[in-house]
Design a protein around this motif. Structure first.
Motif, PDB file in Angstrom:
ATOM      1  N   SER A 244       1.093  -0.867  -0.016  1.00  0.00           N
ATOM      2  CA  SER A 244      -0.040  -0.226  -0.247  1.00  0.00           C
ATOM      3  C   SER A 244       0.835   1.262   0.043  1.00  0.00           C
ATOM      4  O   SER A 244       2.392   1.101   0.240  1.00  0.00           O
ATOM      5  N   ALA A 245       0.143   2.429  -0.251  1.00  0.00           N
ATOM      6  CA  ALA A 245       0.884   3.319  -0.463  1.00  0.00           C
ATOM      7  C   ALA A 245       1.411   4.173   0.644  1.00  0.00           C
ATOM      8  O   ALA A 245       2.247   4.420   1.265  1.00  0.00           O
ATOM      9  N   GLU A 246       0.342   4.040   2.069  1.00  0.00           N
ATOM     10  CA  GLU A 246       1.140   4.168   3.458  1.00  0.00           C
ATOM     11  C   GLU A 246       1.936   2.989   3.714  1.00  0.00           C
ATOM     12  O   GLU A 246       2.889   4.015   4.483  1.00  0.00           O
ATOM     13  N   GLU A 247       2.349   2.009   3.508  1.00  0.00           N
ATOM     14  CA  GLU A 247       2.789   1.216   4.518  1.00  0.00           C
ATOM     15  C   GLU A 247       4.977   1.772   3.488  1.00  0.00           C
ATOM     16  O   GLU A 247       5.619   1.426   3.589  1.00  0.00           O
ATOM     17  N   ASN A 248       4.110   1.849   2.093  1.00  0.00           N
ATOM     18  CA  ASN A 248       5.022   2.256   1.212  1.00  0.00           C
ATOM     19  C   ASN A 248       5.858   3.903   1.673  1.00  0.00           C
ATOM     20  O   ASN A 248       6.879   3.874   2.333  1.00  0.00           O
ATOM     21  N   SER A 249       4.979   4.804   1.573  1.00  0.00           N
ATOM     22  CA  SER A 249       5.239   6.240   3.171  1.00  0.00           C
ATOM     23  C   SER A 249       5.953   6.134   3.939  1.00  0.00           C
ATOM     24  O   SER A 249       7.304   6.268   4.662  1.00  0.00           O
ATOM     25  N   ILE A 250       5.938   5.175   4.993  1.00  0.00           N
ATOM     26  CA  ILE A 250       5.771   4.898   6.793  1.00  0.00           C
ATOM     27  C   ILE A 250       8.051   4.422   6.308  1.00  0.00           C
ATOM     28  O   ILE A 250       8.924   4.828   6.736  1.00  0.00           O
ATOM     29  N   VAL A 251       7.813   3.016   5.084  1.00  0.00           N
ATOM     30  CA  VAL A 251       9.427   2.532   4.711  1.00  0.00           C
ATOM     31  C   VAL A 251      10.316   3.908   4.106  1.00  0.00           C
ATOM     32  O   VAL A 251      11.172   4.525   4.805  1.00  0.00           O
TER      33      VAL A 251
END
Length: 125
Positions: A64-71
């Motif tokens: 997800s975009a949210e997961e990628n943003s966290i990374v």
């Protein structure tokens, strides 16, 4: 000491113009360890980093975009800390966030840089 003669230390001042072709090469040599260090610190992430002269691109694969943003926030923190230790400043105004996905739904997530600048999704590439 050279040929049995001793010389005294002397400061040498030299500058290379940023527009010089050699400055790009020297910059790439200077940051060569940045990418390997980031990859070592973030072995749990599917991160790819590449650069062209002074442009650095990071790509993260995730569910997800949210997961990628966290990374990406974690990686950006590593980049900023490395840059601080090595006298480099990243240009926040040139920082872009782009999400590619299969869904028709537009991803709405951001990345916050270490200096609290929030990078929003780019509408135009």
């Amino acid at each position: 000491m050279f040929d049995e003669e001793r010389n005294f230390n002397q400061k040498v001042k030299s500058e290379i113009s940023q527009s010089s072709s050699i400055s790009s090469i020297l910059f790439l040599i200077y940051i060569r360890f940045l990418f390997t260090q980031v990859k070592k610190q973030h072995t749990d992430s599917q991160i790819k980093i590449s650069s062209y002269i002074d442009v650095v691109m990071m790509m993260v694969e995730g569910k997800s975009a949210e997961e990628n943003s966290i990374v990406l926030e974690k990686v950006v923190k590593s980049l900023f800390l490395w840059a601080k230790d090595n006298a480099i400043v990243f240009n926040d105004s040139k920082t872009k966030l782009i999400h590619f996905n299969k869904d028709k739904e537009i991803a709405i997530s951001t990345v916050t840089l270490l200096n609290n600048i929030i990078i929003k999704l780019s509408e135009v590439i």
